[in-house]
Design an enzyme around this catalytic site. Structure first.
Site, PDB file in Angstrom:
ATOM      1  N   CYS A 152       3.455  -3.302   3.493  1.00 23.38           N
ATOM      2  CA  CYS A 152       3.005  -2.816   4.680  1.00 23.38           C
ATOM      3  C   CYS A 152       1.285  -3.425   3.745  1.00 23.38           C
ATOM      4  O   CYS A 152       0.590  -3.956   3.394  1.00 23.38           O
ATOM      5  CB  CYS A 152       2.255  -1.137   3.351  1.00 23.38           C
ATOM      6  SG  CYS A 152       1.067  -0.341   3.836  1.00 23.38           S
ATOM      7  N   CYS A 163      -2.010  -1.825  -0.158  1.00 25.93           N
ATOM      8  CA  CYS A 163      -1.151  -2.569  -0.366  1.00 25.93           C
ATOM      9  C   CYS A 163      -1.815  -4.012  -0.331  1.00 25.93           C
ATOM     10  O   CYS A 163      -1.555  -5.347  -0.581  1.00 25.93           O
ATOM     11  CB  CYS A 163       0.212  -2.208   0.258  1.00 25.93           C
ATOM     12  SG  CYS A 163       0.919  -0.911  -0.020  1.00 25.93           S
ATOM     13  N   ASP A 195       1.422  16.655  13.025  1.00 21.04           N
ATOM     14  CA  ASP A 195       1.094  17.317  11.746  1.00 21.04           C
ATOM     15  C   ASP A 195       1.464  17.683  10.428  1.00 21.04           C
ATOM     16  O   ASP A 195       2.250  18.592  10.136  1.00 21.04           O
ATOM     17  CB  ASP A 195      -0.379  18.115  12.292  1.00 21.04           C
ATOM     18  CG  ASP A 195       0.190  19.116  12.691  1.00 21.04           C
ATOM     19  OD1 ASP A 195       1.017  20.199  12.654  1.00 21.04           O
ATOM     20  OD2 ASP A 195      -0.017  19.897  11.137  1.00 21.04           O
ATOM     21  N   HIS A 231      -2.839   4.715   1.302  1.00 17.21           N
ATOM     22  CA  HIS A 231      -1.658   4.258   1.478  1.00 17.21           C
ATOM     23  C   HIS A 231      -0.958   5.068   2.336  1.00 17.21           C
ATOM     24  O   HIS A 231       0.321   5.001   3.244  1.00 17.21           O
ATOM     25  CB  HIS A 231      -1.037   3.739   0.247  1.00 17.21           C
ATOM     26  CG  HIS A 231       0.470   3.431   0.305  1.00 17.21           C
ATOM     27  ND1 HIS A 231       0.763   1.997   1.331  1.00 17.21           N
ATOM     28  CD2 HIS A 231       1.326   4.058   0.651  1.00 17.21           C
ATOM     29  CE1 HIS A 231       2.269   2.378   1.370  1.00 17.21           C
ATOM     30  NE2 HIS A 231       1.967   3.890   1.400  1.00 17.21           N
ATOM     31  N   CYS A 239      -1.554  -2.384   5.107  1.00 23.99           N
ATOM     32  CA  CYS A 239      -2.604  -0.978   4.678  1.00 23.99           C
ATOM     33  C   CYS A 239      -3.662  -1.870   3.607  1.00 23.99           C
ATOM     34  O   CYS A 239      -3.718  -2.989   2.765  1.00 23.99           O
ATOM     35  CB  CYS A 239      -2.420  -0.012   3.994  1.00 23.99           C
ATOM     36  SG  CYS A 239      -2.404   0.697   2.534  1.00 23.99           S
ATOM     37  N   ASP A 295      -6.117  24.709  14.513  1.00 21.76           N
ATOM     38  CA  ASP A 295      -4.725  25.804  14.413  1.00 21.76           C
ATOM     39  C   ASP A 295      -5.295  26.552  14.881  1.00 21.76           C
ATOM     40  O   ASP A 295      -6.831  26.842  14.426  1.00 21.76           O
ATOM     41  CB  ASP A 295      -3.544  25.700  13.053  1.00 21.76           C
ATOM     42  CG  ASP A 295      -4.715  26.071  12.274  1.00 21.76           C
ATOM     43  OD1 ASP A 295      -5.983  26.175  11.990  1.00 21.76           O
ATOM     44  OD2 ASP A 295      -4.264  25.651  10.901  1.00 21.76           O
TER      45      ASP A 295
END
Lengths: 376, 376
Positions: free
Chosen positions: A327, A332, A283, A358, A329, A97
């Site tokens: 999920c 998980c 974002d 997560h 991931c 930014d």
């Protein structure tokens, strides 16, 4: 050449599937970009970030904050280390930014003049001055693939007059940002090793919550022929319908062949909604910040509404299920709610990491699903 | 059956290479055991711990603290969740201490009677009572592969009389620990799913800094025919020569066919020295605790002396080298001193994780090298 943007398909709702080719790699859009404030996505290791999400693909592009890195460790140090990619060992695309938002939200004693902003560091009270030219110099030294024009962020709520005047300053600063970038863009630390590729500078549409100002801002920036456009100054406290309305209207006035980026939003259902409206990049600090506060996102059933789960609640103390049973991931797949609750309640740092990983996976998975839908 | 211990080879210095077969897997000895206080090796994810070290083999066995888990989340909760392995998703071997050391070092208002210790929690001041029987019940509920007898830890320095009386109490408690364990050892949460395998209870030799008391303690415990023996009450402030002397003497009186464990030591050069003297197991919080304080271990050259590097020092600000150029850990393969310094100075949690992971790798690598030497 800084970037190539290709839209493969646009659906009836305006949502589009595309590819953004940057010096450090290809980004499939729409994309969610995790925020690595001080060259670290808080509590998450880069190797984990490269694999986060059910598909194991990880984050395609991450952000770093110019304001934070300027103050510490300093942009010149980072340039001497080869730029922010090499400094933090992240070889995929990055975006910085302009520093504008943090100057207005974090620093103290700001004094805005047509030339730039004088402010005091939130770290040690030291005095600094940021102008469009200086923001460009800092961002070129950092060397992210995409950098942003220096803009003034108006407070919310703001009157029409205040918003209009601020917007005019933002436009003047955008032109100065572009001019300074154009004459200095070969100074990016990796210019030669990337065969003369360089960074891309995006514009930022301001105009507060006034549609006619948003239109004027978009038109003025489009005249500058920048390679991508952000919509800034949203998610600052306004109702969500207003955010959506401002995005919808602004998208109409932005060129369809350039990437469109909404800064700093939002909850998982919001990023999905905006992506389906035709936003290509977003974002937000929310997945990591919420994770550090023990808030994790999940769905009770696949395709159901997003639930914010407070992992420290007593009801999870003996809950052997993962955060989200649908999920895939790494958190998980391996850890129970009971364990995550224990870590959080016990003040174990690992809890903050696992919650953050997560949540990032949840955001990245959401975007991957939307991309799948938009690809048709 | 709790364990099988095999010594493959003993060298002239007494150092030995062996294998410890436990219900959750095989441990090559001598071994360093990272400490997972509250069911988490602080700041390090289990998946990382499984791969830490230059050889990618990771930690073979880790510790958890009975005192901490008893207070939070509670041993009965952990038993209901299937034991500490399942609770924290660590399927390799584990060891729990007896809680004795923490009761004496962390809690307040301790009142020791022949029956046990009354104390107040360091968390909330609540009153608790630990006896040998209670420590066994808690450790059986947690279900680590190896558990420890409940002992009194004498302060340092302590008079001969005080040390002797404390040791006598420790012996009485060891016998009561053994008796209670024997009649309850089938209550470990995974007894049936592991086909009737169960935990192993180790004794702890006390006796302070008095060699004759150490001898008496070793002999008394050996009579109890426990499957392994620890040397406790060291590294409590005494000079390092005294620690070494106490270890050397005590090792003489312990059976050669059983694993020998020195608790709570030490610096990397110490663990190497003790392993070469014939110690099979060691644990220490130092790699993770030092890491969280910005202290990382390295060698200027392979085989050289261990150096403690303070990563926050200015001299590392632009140092592109890894912590240790001969280290093959994930941190040294990817990150520079400059980046690690930046993370630490900026208060980024990732810095604590990366320092800890490197230090753990340094310890595990040290032990792997010693094992290689001892295997001949």
């Amino acid at each position: 050449m800084g970037l190539v943007f290709q839209v493969d398909r646009t659906d009836a709702g305006g949502g589009r599937h595309g590819r953004l080719v940057l010096p450090h790699g290809v980004v499939e859009t729409p994309v969610f970009m995790p925020v690595g404030t001080a060259a670290s996505v808080k509590t998450v290791e880069q190797g984990v970030l490269e694999e986060t999400g059910s598909d194991g693909v990880g984050a395609q592009i991450i952000l770093a904050n110019t304001y934070h890195l300027y103050l510490r460790p300093g942009h010149e140090l980072i340039a001497r280390m080869g730029g922010v990619h090499r400094f933090m060992s992240w070889e995929r695309p990055m975006l910085t930014d302009s520093g504008g938002f943090q100057v207005f939200s974090l620093s103290s004693l700001r004094k805005v003049t047509p030339d730039g902003v004088e402010f005091r560091s939130h770290l040690d009270g030291s005095k600094h001055f940021f102008s469009p030219e200086h923001s460009m110099d800092v961002q070129i030294a950092l060397g992210a693939d995409v950098m942003m024009v220096f803009d003034e962020c108006v407070e919310h709520p703001a009157t029409y007059e205040r918003t209009r005047d601020s917007m005019a300053l933002t436009h003047a600063w955008a032109q100065r940002s572009k001019d300074h970038f154009e004459t200095n863009k070969e100074r990016v630390p990796w210019f030669e090793e990337r065969g003369g590729k360089t960074q891309s500078l995006f514009g930022i549409v301001q105009g507060g919550m006034y549609a006619d100002l948003r239109k004027e801002s978009a038109e003025r920036l489009v005249e500058m022929e920048l390679p991508g456009y952000a919509i800034g100054g949203l998610a600052v406290g306004e109702p969500r319908e207003v955010t959506r309305e401002m995005i919808a209207r602004t998208l109409e006035w932005l060129p369809k062949d350039k990437p469109r980026y909404v800064m700093g939003v939002g909850y998982p259902d919001e990023i999905e909604e905006y992506a389906r409206m035709g936003v290509d990049m977003m974002d937000c600090v929310l997945p990591t910040r919420a994770g550090r506060h023990g808030l994790v996102f999940m769905r009770e059933e696949a395709g159901g509404p997003v639930v914010r789960m407070n992992i420290k609640r007593k009801e999870y103390a003996e809950d052997a299920r993962p955060i989200d049973e649908s999920c895939g991931c790494m958190v998980c797949r391996r850890y129970s709610r009971a364990y995550l609750r224990h870590l959080f309640v016990s003040g174990e740092a690992l809890g903050l990491t696992l919650n953050s990983v997560h949540n990032l996976a949840f955001y990245l998975d959401t975007m991957a699903r939307v991309r799948g839908d938009l690809a048709g």
